[in-house]
Scaffold this active site. Structure first.
Site, short mmCIF file in Angstrom:
data_model
loop_
_atom_site.label_atom_id
_atom_site.label_comp_id
_atom_site.label_asym_id
_atom_site.label_seq_id
_atom_site.Cartn_x
_atom_site.Cartn_y
_atom_site.Cartn_z
N CYS A 84 0.84 -1.20 0.00
CA CYS A 84 0.00 0.00 0.00
C CYS A 84 0.87 1.25 0.00
O CYS A 84 1.90 1.31 0.71
CB CYS A 84 -0.90 -0.01 1.23
SG CYS A 84 -1.90 1.49 1.42
N CYS A 87 1.38 4.67 3.41
CA CYS A 87 2.45 4.95 4.38
C CYS A 87 3.80 4.58 3.77
O CYS A 87 3.89 3.67 2.95
CB CYS A 87 2.26 4.13 5.66
SG CYS A 87 0.78 4.53 6.60
N CYS A 166 -7.03 -0.56 7.65
CA CYS A 166 -6.05 0.53 7.56
C CYS A 166 -5.76 1.04 8.96
O CYS A 166 -6.67 1.49 9.66
CB CYS A 166 -6.58 1.65 6.68
SG CYS A 166 -5.44 3.05 6.56
N GLN A 274 -8.15 19.83 8.36
CA GLN A 274 -6.88 19.19 8.68
C GLN A 274 -7.10 17.70 8.94
O GLN A 274 -8.02 17.30 9.65
CB GLN A 274 -6.24 19.84 9.89
CG GLN A 274 -5.81 21.28 9.66
CD GLN A 274 -4.62 21.42 8.73
OE1 GLN A 274 -3.97 20.45 8.35
NE2 GLN A 274 -4.32 22.65 8.34
N ASP A 373 -1.28 30.18 6.22
CA ASP A 373 -1.47 28.73 6.20
C ASP A 373 -1.76 28.30 4.76
O ASP A 373 -2.87 27.82 4.45
CB ASP A 373 -2.61 28.32 7.14
CG ASP A 373 -2.80 26.81 7.20
OD1 ASP A 373 -1.86 26.07 6.83
OD2 ASP A 373 -3.90 26.37 7.60
N CYS A 399 2.83 23.07 4.74
CA CYS A 399 2.73 21.64 4.47
C CYS A 399 3.78 21.21 3.45
O CYS A 399 3.72 20.09 2.93
CB CYS A 399 1.32 21.28 3.97
SG CYS A 399 0.81 22.14 2.48
#
Length: 448
Positions: A84, A87, A166, A274, A373, A399
């Site tokens: 997957c 991650c 998950c 978020q 932001d 980010c």
């Protein structure tokens, strides 16, 4: 790729020592004078690997065997890790993951922005598992399996990983994937449903199912039965986001709370919120501390969204002006302020990446503090306006460390600010994604 090229890629296994991690979290080594990126390899490890792709500047490889493991290697919690693509770092200890992200931030600031913070903030962390309240799951009909596979994309392919569970999704969705697969398989158009968007609110779970063809009456019965059995809300999306509609129209809105500021925000299942709820609460608290607000401050919140920072800011400051490019989010921010009894806020719609902002009424005002932001593209176009409002303090939530570093260089080297502190916030544990915050103070000119 011709046969000769395939033969070159499928060369014999090699053995190397891993020198570092790339920005994507892959192991880095050199072979025959060339950089090689190896999936799942960690710094300090001696590994056996097989080249899978040659490029002009670097090669890519698959890990075959760890001959000498790193002391930082841990057993991944998820049985799907390695297949997957959701991650990338479950095999690396949490402490090392944070160190890696902190280094990504400081390296980018130095290399791109030519700046260095004199103080590094303590990393901000919440739970590393079951944290993700927003996700887009792919769906694909697989004829060989005679069912719809639901999950994130596989690593380096366009296929959907066949997930059973998950470990990073918020309950109850973490264990709901097989049931979602069965639901989509039961419908009359299993090969015409490409995705499900998940949104977990404080008291409800929303599932937005993208449908490329109309559903039958029997399909609707299946969907209603699934809603009832799993206590979720199903929305259908036959076209763009403007077509999203719930199966039932008598349900209360989706909400999440920021209890430390006595604020509750409403949102739609397709709105940006978020991803990590607990970390978001900590982040809002940290940002407001870093702004050093007083009851007399006027604050400008750029890229304000539906009010995630604006409303808590309004609990501490005299007045808050929020600006956002998406008109629907601006409307939501105004409504959220009204519902929370906040009368010291204003919200405006403006394209912060393209418009001539200098002529906007809100841009001609003076602000004591500014919060930025922005999305991954950063806030470059808005920086001259920010500097023109002459805030004493700017807090920048990022980010993407590369665009933060670029913008930090502009603020420090061109616009009269100094970078005083910066640090990472682990919004996406077990991934290479780096969320960070930086503080800038206006340099006061000395009187002659």
């Amino acid at each position: 790729m011709n046969a000769r090229s395939r033969a070159r890629v499928s060369s014999a296994p090699q053995i190397s020592t891993i020198e570092d991690l790339s920005h994507e979290g892959r192991g880095v080594t050199h072979h025959d004078g060339k950089v090689v990126f190896i999936e799942d390899a960690l710094p300090g490890e001696r590994v056996e690997w097989l080249r899978t792709k040659r490029g002009p500047n670097f090669d890519e490889a698959r890990l075959l065997k760890v001959l000498e493991p790193s002391p930082d290697r841990v057993t991944p919690k998820c049985v799907h890790f390695g297949v997957c693509g959701g991650c990338a770092s479950q095999h690396l200890s949490s402490d090392r993951q944070i160190e890696f992200k902190q280094r990504q931030l400081t390296d980018a600031l130095a290399r791109i922005g030519k700046v260095s913070p004199p103080r590094i903030l303590e990393p901000l962390q919440a739970d590393a598992w079951n944290y993700r309240r927003r996700a887009r799951l792919g769906a694909r009909w697989v004829p060989k399996k005679q069912r719809v596979v639901v999950g994130f994309k596989e690593r380096s392919t366009s296929y959907i990983a066949d997930l059973q569970r998950c470990e990073i999704l918020r309950p109850p969705v973490d264990a709901m994937i097989p049931a979602l697969s069965a639901l989509l398989t039961s419908l009359s158009i299993p090969n015409r449903i490409p995705q499900i968007e998940v949104s977990v609110a404080d008291a409800a779970v929303a599932l937005v199912i993208r449908v490329l063809e109309p559903l039958t009456a029997a399909d609707m019965e299946h969907l209603h039965a699934f809603e009832k059995a799993h206590d979720v809300r199903i929305y259908l999306q036959p076209g763009g986001y403007e077509t999203v509609a719930p199966l039932r129209s008598d349900l209360p809105p989706l909400t999440y709370a920021l209890p430390q500021f006595d604020v509750t925000l409403q949102f739609l299942p397709t709105d940006f919120v978020q991803v990590n709820g607990p970390l978001n609460e900590l982040m809002v608290d940290r940002v407001i501390q870093l702004l050093q607000l007083t009851a007399e401050d006027t604050v400008l919140d750029l890229f304000c969204g539906l009010g995630n920072f604006s409303l808590p800011l309004a609990r501490r400051a005299k007045h808050v002006v929020g600006v956002e490019g998406e008109a629907s989010l601006v409307a939501r921010a105004r409504d959220n302020a009204a519902r929370n009894g906040l009368t010291n806020t204003e919200f405006f719609t403006a394209n912060l990446a393209a418009e001539d902002l200098q002529t906007s009424g809100w841009a001609k005002r003076r602000y004591d503090k500014v919060l930025l932001d922005p999305p991954r593209a950063g806030a470059l176009e808005a920086l001259p306006v920010v500097a023109a409002t002459r805030p004493n303090r700017i807090v920048y939530v990022s980010c993407h460390p590369g665009t933060l570093a670029r913008d930090a260089g502009v603020l420090v080297n061109q616009l009269g600010y100094e970078l005083t502190e910066a640090g990472v916030m682990d919004m996406f544990p077990h991934t290479a994604h780096v969320e960070s915050v930086a503080v800038f103070e206006r340099i006061q000119k000395k009187k002659k």
